[in-house]
Design a protein around this motif. Structure first.
Motif, PDB file in Angstrom:
ATOM      1  N   ILE A   1       0.837  -1.204   0.000  1.00 48.50           N
ATOM      2  CA  ILE A   1       0.000   0.000   0.000  1.00 48.50           C
ATOM      3  C   ILE A   1       0.871   1.253   0.000  1.00 48.50           C
ATOM      4  O   ILE A   1       0.582   2.236  -0.692  1.00 48.50           O
ATOM      5  CB  ILE A   1      -0.958   0.003   1.212  1.00 48.50           C
ATOM      6  CG1 ILE A   1      -1.931  -1.173   1.124  1.00 48.50           C
ATOM      7  CG2 ILE A   1      -1.746   1.319   1.273  1.00 48.50           C
ATOM      8  CD1 ILE A   1      -2.793  -1.355   2.360  1.00 48.50           C
ATOM      9  N   LEU A   2       1.953   1.234   0.787  1.00 47.82           N
ATOM     10  CA  LEU A   2       2.842   2.395   0.847  1.00 47.82           C
ATOM     11  C   LEU A   2       3.495   2.698  -0.502  1.00 47.82           C
ATOM     12  O   LEU A   2       3.890   3.837  -0.768  1.00 47.82           O
ATOM     13  CB  LEU A   2       3.925   2.186   1.910  1.00 47.82           C
ATOM     14  CG  LEU A   2       3.488   2.352   3.366  1.00 47.82           C
ATOM     15  CD1 LEU A   2       4.603   1.936   4.317  1.00 47.82           C
ATOM     16  CD2 LEU A   2       3.065   3.787   3.645  1.00 47.82           C
ATOM     17  N   GLU A   3       3.613   1.690  -1.351  1.00 46.02           N
ATOM     18  CA  GLU A   3       4.208   1.905  -2.666  1.00 46.02           C
ATOM     19  C   GLU A   3       3.229   2.528  -3.655  1.00 46.02           C
ATOM     20  O   GLU A   3       3.629   2.998  -4.725  1.00 46.02           O
ATOM     21  CB  GLU A   3       4.738   0.580  -3.228  1.00 46.02           C
ATOM     22  CG  GLU A   3       5.980   0.075  -2.512  1.00 46.02           C
ATOM     23  CD  GLU A   3       6.531  -1.196  -3.143  1.00 46.02           C
ATOM     24  OE1 GLU A   3       6.051  -1.560  -4.244  1.00 46.02           O
ATOM     25  OE2 GLU A   3       7.419  -1.814  -2.556  1.00 46.02           O
ATOM     26  N   GLN A   4       1.960   2.539  -3.304  1.00 47.37           N
ATOM     27  CA  GLN A   4       0.948   3.087  -4.208  1.00 47.37           C
ATOM     28  C   GLN A   4       0.999   4.614  -4.208  1.00 47.37           C
ATOM     29  O   GLN A   4       1.298   5.238  -3.187  1.00 47.37           O
ATOM     30  CB  GLN A   4      -0.446   2.613  -3.786  1.00 47.37           C
ATOM     31  CG  GLN A   4      -0.653   1.109  -3.883  1.00 47.37           C
ATOM     32  CD  GLN A   4      -1.971   0.668  -3.263  1.00 47.37           C
ATOM     33  OE1 GLN A   4      -2.791   1.492  -2.869  1.00 47.37           O
ATOM     34  NE2 GLN A   4      -2.171  -0.642  -3.180  1.00 47.37           N
ATOM     35  N   PRO A   5       0.684   5.248  -5.336  1.00 48.99           N
ATOM     36  CA  PRO A   5       0.621   6.715  -5.374  1.00 48.99           C
ATOM     37  C   PRO A   5      -0.653   7.201  -4.710  1.00 48.99           C
ATOM     38  O   PRO A   5      -1.588   6.416  -4.494  1.00 48.99           O
ATOM     39  CB  PRO A   5       0.600   7.008  -6.878  1.00 48.99           C
ATOM     40  CG  PRO A   5      -0.089   5.813  -7.471  1.00 48.99           C
ATOM     41  CD  PRO A   5       0.369   4.638  -6.641  1.00 48.99           C
ATOM     42  N   ILE A   6      -0.692   8.483  -4.359  1.00 48.00           N
ATOM     43  CA  ILE A   6      -1.928   9.053  -3.826  1.00 48.00           C
ATOM     44  C   ILE A   6      -2.647   9.882  -4.877  1.00 48.00           C
ATOM     45  O   ILE A   6      -3.788  10.301  -4.673  1.00 48.00           O
ATOM     46  CB  ILE A   6      -1.675   9.912  -2.563  1.00 48.00           C
ATOM     47  CG1 ILE A   6      -0.761  11.092  -2.885  1.00 48.00           C
ATOM     48  CG2 ILE A   6      -1.136   9.067  -1.431  1.00 48.00           C
ATOM     49  CD1 ILE A   6      -0.663  12.087  -1.738  1.00 48.00           C
ATOM     50  N   SER A   7      -1.973  10.124  -6.016  1.00 49.01           N
ATOM     51  CA  SER A   7      -2.615  10.896  -7.071  1.00 49.01           C
ATOM     52  C   SER A   7      -2.069  10.481  -8.428  1.00 49.01           C
ATOM     53  O   SER A   7      -0.994   9.883  -8.535  1.00 49.01           O
ATOM     54  CB  SER A   7      -2.405  12.393  -6.851  1.00 49.01           C
ATOM     55  OG  SER A   7      -1.025  12.693  -6.852  1.00 49.01           O
ATOM     56  N   ARG A   8      -2.832  10.812  -9.463  1.00 48.95           N
ATOM     57  CA  ARG A   8      -2.441  10.505 -10.823  1.00 48.95           C
ATOM     58  C   ARG A   8      -1.543  11.611 -11.359  1.00 48.95           C
ATOM     59  O   ARG A   8      -1.815  12.789 -11.152  1.00 48.95           O
ATOM     60  CB  ARG A   8      -3.698  10.384 -11.688  1.00 48.95           C
ATOM     61  CG  ARG A   8      -3.429  10.038 -13.147  1.00 48.95           C
ATOM     62  CD  ARG A   8      -4.718   9.973 -13.941  1.00 48.95           C
ATOM     63  NE  ARG A   8      -5.480   8.777 -13.614  1.00 48.95           N
ATOM     64  CZ  ARG A   8      -6.664   8.768 -13.008  1.00 48.95           C
ATOM     65  NH1 ARG A   8      -7.213   9.910 -12.641  1.00 48.95           N
ATOM     66  NH2 ARG A   8      -7.299   7.650 -12.747  1.00 48.95           N
TER      67      ARG A   8
ATOM     68  N   ALA B   1      11.951  -3.826  -1.032  1.00 47.80           N
ATOM     69  CA  ALA B   1      10.614  -3.452  -0.527  1.00 47.80           C
ATOM     70  C   ALA B   1      10.637  -2.316   0.472  1.00 47.80           C
ATOM     71  O   ALA B   1       9.914  -1.345   0.338  1.00 47.80           O
ATOM     72  CB  ALA B   1       9.938  -4.673   0.083  1.00 47.80           C
ATOM     73  N   LYS B   2      11.503  -2.402   1.475  1.00 48.09           N
ATOM     74  CA  LYS B   2      11.484  -1.388   2.529  1.00 48.09           C
ATOM     75  C   LYS B   2      11.882  -0.024   1.977  1.00 48.09           C
ATOM     76  O   LYS B   2      11.251   0.985   2.260  1.00 48.09           O
ATOM     77  CB  LYS B   2      12.426  -1.797   3.651  1.00 48.09           C
ATOM     78  CG  LYS B   2      12.123  -1.043   4.954  1.00 48.09           C
ATOM     79  CD  LYS B   2      13.253  -0.188   5.398  1.00 48.09           C
ATOM     80  CE  LYS B   2      12.836   0.591   6.642  1.00 48.09           C
ATOM     81  NZ  LYS B   2      13.668   1.746   6.867  1.00 48.09           N
ATOM     82  N   LYS B   3      12.950  -0.026   1.122  1.00 49.12           N
ATOM     83  CA  LYS B   3      13.400   1.247   0.575  1.00 49.12           C
ATOM     84  C   LYS B   3      12.404   1.802  -0.424  1.00 49.12           C
ATOM     85  O   LYS B   3      12.203   3.002  -0.520  1.00 49.12           O
ATOM     86  CB  LYS B   3      14.774   1.077  -0.082  1.00 49.12           C
ATOM     87  CG  LYS B   3      15.909   0.908   0.932  1.00 49.12           C
ATOM     88  CD  LYS B   3      17.254   1.015   0.264  1.00 49.12           C
ATOM     89  CE  LYS B   3      18.376   0.943   1.290  1.00 49.12           C
ATOM     90  NZ  LYS B   3      19.697   1.048   0.655  1.00 49.12           N
ATOM     91  N   THR B   4      11.771   0.926  -1.188  1.00 48.34           N
ATOM     92  CA  THR B   4      10.784   1.386  -2.152  1.00 48.34           C
ATOM     93  C   THR B   4       9.628   2.063  -1.450  1.00 48.34           C
ATOM     94  O   THR B   4       9.152   3.116  -1.842  1.00 48.34           O
ATOM     95  CB  THR B   4      10.258   0.202  -2.986  1.00 48.34           C
ATOM     96  OG1 THR B   4      11.361  -0.460  -3.584  1.00 48.34           O
ATOM     97  CG2 THR B   4       9.317   0.682  -4.080  1.00 48.34           C
ATOM     98  N   ALA B   5       9.177   1.459  -0.356  1.00 43.95           N
ATOM     99  CA  ALA B   5       8.082   2.051   0.410  1.00 43.95           C
ATOM    100  C   ALA B   5       8.504   3.395   0.979  1.00 43.95           C
ATOM    101  O   ALA B   5       7.740   4.358   0.972  1.00 43.95           O
ATOM    102  CB  ALA B   5       7.664   1.110   1.540  1.00 43.95           C
TER     103      ALA B   5
END
Length: 422
Positions: free
Chosen positions: A378-385, A400-404
């Protein structure tokens, strides 16, 4: 002789469909963020809280006076300047006429919460940030780092959970339709996910932390999200496109349970209840509040005569004409961190109108980290387009951790230039 018909009153659209509404929200937010930055500089060890609050309010008034000049609209505070010491949960604003609380000073190392806000034409933006006194450019380690990082990532997760299903969906029409038909996460699910974040840092959510939908002249609308709900508290409704929300996150190094503190209640807000007040001092207080603050929160120290206000407000509160915000803090007197952002939800996702500044993650060192795969995803997902206002180079995938971490941080930097075409 034909009778004249009265001209119809023009119906004003105060929704986000009206560009003026978003402009007013953004203007209020810019003022709030600017004053938040200035007040943060005043927060040093040994500084008196009451002095900082007074200076913060003067700054808001100065900035408000610079915008929408000559327009017949109300403008002012959506929230007074408040400085909450380490274990305090609720906004705190002491009085100069209270000898004991007037003397309260900031202490080195404590986590203090700065909250304030401006409003233009009833469209308010409230912001809150937590800073560690005396840390400045120093690297923060240990439990203080745990608290700040837990709060940061929990806040980033909550913002992503505020995006309505399907808004940022990609793929075929069928895939988009399927995403849009999904149900928004329940409030118990939201709490469950946030608990995974804060427990990764051995922290706890603050009981009954509440996010509200904002409306014109209203910062506690019909919808709310209650995190870690206490007794007799529950959320109502899910975020939808076209809404503005005040999104709050509260995290504690203790149990997260709260208790009422002994400090005087100085933060109040007018309600819509009408009552014929008996005392002249009470009527004077109510009249001043209506004129200066409308239905937005205010501090008794902002009224013309602080001593009269302390006595006059009693009858107002007793008859529910004015609501008192009790001073609440951590039950274990453990340090608490809070963040509050004002966001707009559009067809392009979330636009952060106003909020705390981006966190310099490199300054916080701890052995703890988030390992839950669902949370990291979920943290990797954007909040806007990305609406194409600027071309951005795509970065290579990282662990994973750094990407988030990168995603959560980069969203703070990018949202200003996205979703502005609503």
């Amino acid at each position: 002789m034909a009778s004249k018909t009265a001209p119809k009153e023009e119906v004003v659209d105060y929704s986000l469909n009206n560009p003026d509404t978003l402009t007013k929200y953004k203007t209020a937010a810019q003022i709030s963020e600017k004053v938040l930055a200035e007040v943060s500089k005043l927060c040093v060890a040994g500084a008196k809280i009451v002095d900082i609050c007074d200076k913060g309010d003067k700054l808001i008034e100065e900035e408000i006076a610079k915008v929408f000049r000559g327009k017949k609209i109300t403008k002012g505070f959506s929230h007074p300047t408040t400085i909450s010491p380490s274990a305090f949960v609720t906004p705190y604003t002491p009085l100069s006429t209270d000898e004991k609380e007037n003397a309260v000073e900031l202490e080195a190392g404590e986590a203090i919460k700065i909250q304030l806000g401006a409003q233009i034409d009833g469209f308010g933006s409230i912001v809150c940030n937590t800073i560690l006194i005396g840390q400045d450019d120093n690297v923060v380690e240990g439990r203080s780092a745990d608290l700040i990082l837990a709060t940061h990532y929990a806040n980033e997760l909550l913002l992503r959970l505020m995006v309505p299903p399907g808004v940022l969906a990609t793929g075929t029409d069928e895939e988009k339709a399927k995403a849009a038909s999904a149900k928004a996460p329940t409030q118990s699910k939201i709490t469950s996910l946030l608990e995974k974040v804060v427990k990764s840092y051995d922290c706890n959510l603050v009981e009954s932390t509440t996010s509200w939908v904002f409306e014109r002249n209203e910062i506690e609308g019909k919808k709310k999200i209650v995190i870690a709900p206490g007794e007799n508290s529950k959320g109502e409704g899910s975020p939808e496109v076209g809404e503005v929300w005040g999104v709050e996150m509260g995290v504690s190094l203790g149990s997260g349970k709260v208790k009422q503190f002994e400090q005087r209640t100085t933060l109040h807000r007018r309600t819509t209840t009408t009552y014929s007040l008996k005392r002249p001092s009470s009527r004077k207080v109510l009249s001043e509040v209506q004129k200066k603050f409308g239905t937005f929160p205010f501090s008794l120290r902002q009224l013309e005569d602080e001593r009269d206000a302390k006595s006059g407000v009693i009858e107002c509160v007793r008859n529910n004409v004015i609501r008192a915000y009790e001073v609440v803090g951590d039950k274990d007197n453990s340090p608490v961190a809070r963040l509050l952002s004002t966001i707009a939800i559009t067809k392009n996702g979330i636009t952060k109108l106003g909020g705390p500044p981006a966190l310099d993650l490199a300054k916080y060192k701890t052995d703890n980290k988030i390992t839950d795969e669902e949370v990291l995803a979920i943290l990797e997902q954007p909040i806007s387009r990305n609406t194409g206002s600027k071309s951005k180079n795509k970065k290579k995938k990282k662990p994973a951790k750094k990407t988030a971490t990168t995603a959560a941080k980069s969203e703070e930097d990018e949202d200003e230039e996205e979703s502005d075409d609503e």
